[in-house]
Design a protein around this motif. Sequence first.
Motif, PDB file in Angstrom:
ATOM      1  N   MET A  22      18.182  -2.643   0.649  1.00 37.63           N
ATOM      2  CA  MET A  22      16.680  -2.406   0.442  1.00 37.63           C
ATOM      3  C   MET A  22      15.832  -3.891   0.567  1.00 37.63           C
ATOM      4  SD  MET A  22      14.967  -1.017  -3.344  1.00 37.63           S
ATOM      5  CE  MET A  22      15.521   0.479  -3.144  1.00 37.63           C
ATOM      6  N   PRO A  23      14.752  -3.516   1.374  1.00 36.40           N
ATOM      7  CA  PRO A  23      14.254  -4.990   1.371  1.00 36.40           C
ATOM      8  C   PRO A  23      13.549  -5.861   0.243  1.00 36.40           C
ATOM      9  CG  PRO A  23      13.173  -3.171   2.902  1.00 36.40           C
ATOM     10  CD  PRO A  23      14.051  -2.525   2.030  1.00 36.40           C
ATOM     11  N   VAL A  24      13.728  -7.019   0.256  1.00 36.32           N
ATOM     12  CA  VAL A  24      13.417  -7.688  -1.036  1.00 36.32           C
ATOM     13  C   VAL A  24      12.316  -8.681  -0.419  1.00 36.32           C
ATOM     14  CG1 VAL A  24      14.397  -9.636  -2.449  1.00 36.32           C
ATOM     15  CG2 VAL A  24      15.604  -7.813  -2.011  1.00 36.32           C
ATOM     16  N   PHE A  25      11.276  -8.596  -1.271  1.00 31.24           N
ATOM     17  CA  PHE A  25      10.151  -9.626  -0.864  1.00 31.24           C
ATOM     18  C   PHE A  25       9.997 -10.681  -1.916  1.00 31.24           C
ATOM     19  CE2 PHE A  25       9.192  -5.124   0.354  1.00 31.24           C
ATOM     20  CZ  PHE A  25       9.200  -5.341   1.739  1.00 31.24           C
ATOM     21  N   MET A  26       9.118 -11.499  -1.631  1.00 34.28           N
ATOM     22  CA  MET A  26       8.543 -12.991  -2.378  1.00 34.28           C
ATOM     23  C   MET A  26       7.312 -13.031  -2.516  1.00 34.28           C
ATOM     24  SD  MET A  26       9.421 -16.861  -2.376  1.00 34.28           S
ATOM     25  CE  MET A  26       8.860 -17.281  -0.900  1.00 34.28           C
ATOM     26  N   THR A  67       0.698  -1.289  -0.030  1.00 37.00           N
ATOM     27  CA  THR A  67      -0.097   0.057   0.021  1.00 37.00           C
ATOM     28  C   THR A  67       0.849   1.322  -0.017  1.00 37.00           C
ATOM     29  OG1 THR A  67       0.007   0.202   2.535  1.00 37.00           O
ATOM     30  CG2 THR A  67      -1.793  -1.243   1.372  1.00 37.00           C
ATOM     31  N   PRO A  68       0.225   2.419  -0.281  1.00 41.26           N
ATOM     32  CA  PRO A  68       0.923   3.664  -0.190  1.00 41.26           C
ATOM     33  C   PRO A  68       1.775   3.847   1.118  1.00 41.26           C
ATOM     34  CG  PRO A  68      -0.802   4.042  -1.487  1.00 41.26           C
ATOM     35  CD  PRO A  68      -0.838   2.646  -1.026  1.00 41.26           C
ATOM     36  N   LYS A  69       1.016   3.541   2.028  1.00 37.56           N
ATOM     37  CA  LYS A  69       1.454   3.654   3.390  1.00 37.56           C
ATOM     38  C   LYS A  69       2.631   2.906   3.766  1.00 37.56           C
ATOM     39  CE  LYS A  69       0.490   3.419   8.447  1.00 37.56           C
ATOM     40  NZ  LYS A  69      -0.548   2.950   9.390  1.00 37.56           N
ATOM     41  N   PHE A  70       2.484   1.544   3.240  1.00 44.74           N
ATOM     42  CA  PHE A  70       3.664   0.718   3.710  1.00 44.74           C
ATOM     43  C   PHE A  70       5.092   1.137   2.871  1.00 44.74           C
ATOM     44  CE2 PHE A  70       5.533  -3.278   2.198  1.00 44.74           C
ATOM     45  CZ  PHE A  70       6.152  -3.800   3.141  1.00 44.74           C
ATOM     46  N   TYR A  71       4.532   1.566   1.616  1.00 50.85           N
ATOM     47  CA  TYR A  71       5.696   2.077   0.810  1.00 50.85           C
ATOM     48  C   TYR A  71       6.454   3.493   1.543  1.00 50.85           C
ATOM     49  CZ  TYR A  71       9.091   3.678  -2.939  1.00 50.85           C
ATOM     50  OH  TYR A  71      10.050   3.866  -3.564  1.00 50.85           O
ATOM     51  N   ARG A  72       5.661   4.400   1.921  1.00 52.40           N
ATOM     52  CA  ARG A  72       6.101   5.444   2.853  1.00 52.40           C
ATOM     53  C   ARG A  72       7.017   5.160   4.009  1.00 52.40           C
ATOM     54  NH1 ARG A  72       0.936   7.447   2.012  1.00 52.40           N
ATOM     55  NH2 ARG A  72       0.255   7.255   4.112  1.00 52.40           N
ATOM     56  N   ILE A  73       6.684   3.775   4.628  1.00 52.58           N
ATOM     57  CA  ILE A  73       7.471   3.567   5.670  1.00 52.58           C
ATOM     58  C   ILE A  73       9.002   3.026   5.087  1.00 52.58           C
ATOM     59  CG2 ILE A  73       7.829   2.016   7.745  1.00 52.58           C
ATOM     60  CD1 ILE A  73       4.767   2.289   8.011  1.00 52.58           C
ATOM     61  N   LEU A  74       8.731   2.167   4.119  1.00 50.22           N
ATOM     62  CA  LEU A  74       9.698   1.440   3.487  1.00 50.22           C
ATOM     63  C   LEU A  74      11.010   2.387   3.184  1.00 50.22           C
ATOM     64  CD1 LEU A  74       8.861  -1.370   0.928  1.00 50.22           C
ATOM     65  CD2 LEU A  74       9.831  -1.539   3.558  1.00 50.22           C
ATOM     66  N   LYS A  75      10.345   3.753   2.472  1.00 52.41           N
ATOM     67  CA  LYS A  75      11.323   4.688   2.105  1.00 52.41           C
ATOM     68  C   LYS A  75      12.203   5.307   3.280  1.00 52.41           C
ATOM     69  CE  LYS A  75      10.043   7.851  -0.997  1.00 52.41           C
ATOM     70  NZ  LYS A  75       9.202   8.808  -1.671  1.00 52.41           N
ATOM     71  N   GLN A  76      11.597   5.237   4.354  1.00 51.13           N
ATOM     72  CA  GLN A  76      12.414   5.734   5.642  1.00 51.13           C
ATOM     73  C   GLN A  76      13.354   4.780   5.821  1.00 51.13           C
ATOM     74  OE1 GLN A  76       9.823   7.763   8.472  1.00 51.13           O
ATOM     75  NE2 GLN A  76       8.241   7.641   7.059  1.00 51.13           N
TER      76      GLN A  76
END
Length: 562
Positions: A481-485, A462-471
Amino acid sequence: MRWTLKPKPEPSKVKALKEALNVDDITANLLLQRGIESFDDAKNFFRPSLEHLHDPYLMKDMDKAVSRIEAAFANNENILVYGDYDVDGTTSVALMSSYLKTRTPQVATYIPDRYDEGYGVSFKGIDFASDNDFSLIIALDCGIKALDKVAYAKEKNIDFIICDHHRPGDTIPDAVAVLDAKQSDCNYPYKELCGCGVGFKLIQALASNEGKTVEDLTEYLDLVATAIGADIVPITGENRVLAYYGLQVVNSNPRPGIKAILEQVNKNEFTITDVVFIVAPRINAAGRMKHGNYAVTLLTETNEDLAKKYAAEINDYNLDRRETDKLITEEALQLIEKLNEKDRLTTVVYQENWHKGVIGIVASRLTETYYRPTLVFTKSGDKLAASARSVVGFDVYNALEACSEHIEQFGGHKYAAGLTLKEENYEAFKQAFEDVVSKTIEPRLLVPEIKIDAQINLEDITPKFYRILKQFAPFGPGNMMPVFMTENLKDTGYGKCVGEDDKHLRVTVKQDNNISFVGIGFGLGDKLDVIKNRATFSAVYSIDENEWQGAVFLQLKLRDIK
């Protein structure tokens, strides 16, 4: 590719952190994987502060270094700032000389010639200091193994201060002060500073004598952030703070030299990755193709028009470098095919006319192709010089140490090193290196690995999840940088190859519901068959933003699919 899912942290820790920070399970997991276990840890991580930097006087010999430099100021001595020709070295020299010139005009810089003098402190550099009445040399990003050079300088009544971050040998040079946190008897709390970072600690200590704080030195942090990114040191602890504030300087008020480089690309905001791929190669190109002095001149220039002129020249060197490394990589690949050494666990190649300035880049490219410890040799005077690169998990420095009977000189890190040897020892060394690697490398390390932080569903993005990731940025070793599967994906029917020679893959993926994301896989064009006919597949990816016709949307940056 080997896909390795990182172990999940303890559920009780996830629950506690989730409640303390009011975040979701995935974010709590990601933080715990990075050693962040409490509200205070998270506060320090998300809000780095210059107050978190350590007292520079905790570093062994810092008091001696400061006292010797203060004496040089008082006695109007000539100080020579000496550094290596790569990004870490040239940024270190720019940083130290710029600061010292605010205290005394008696400062000059020296970068060794890559071809004439080679890496590190040189006898020629010391002769230059002696001939020009320098009584103090401050060496940055080199010197920790320069026993004979420091002794030679002493004979000529020249004192040495060494600021290095490479591993020391058994004996430490007899310098006035040796600043290197990797010394076994140095109690400095953070061991992973780059050369420019060690230089910054020295100016921090010097400035404190003037009653200045670290806040008064932020103008130098664009150089430190550039060196941290280029030298691939961990972006943890003190490096994270320095990189975080350095990037703020890069984006708000960089020095004219860095500003002139950044203006060559069409971008508004720069990350540490941009610094690594835009600024670093251009600075490096000066030392590779011409002379490291050009980089120091650019990085210390205060006039914007002159800086633009120098940046344009350095950009030309970088274009030459690209052409040269492409050509040599092609020749090296042909040579490997010709030698038919596919069964070996190492790649060692030599051609006497290869450009010494790009053999490190070529070694990296060969490592990407064959994924095994790699050495690329060329002729350098009456010796052979090589750059070594390794695969993740294998210490090439230790492997070279085990072959030291065949080597004249070597130095470096776990994953990148340099060496010289006599031509008649080349074949014996090549076999010894193969033997050492064969006995010590785990076979699984010869298959590239993707480490996956978490398995998630598309609906979690979600946009919120990505906003936290950017931080979580700045990203780098120790904080990648986090890597997901995600499993059970299907292409919606629009998947296709794109780019030159259809090298890349573009897909639009769905899981079980109506949520869909565009995915772009650079270099994954040959995987088109995996997604055809709406076949189910799994993907490993990171998340980033893409701008298209004024709209910004989240997309998946695919690392691999199967």
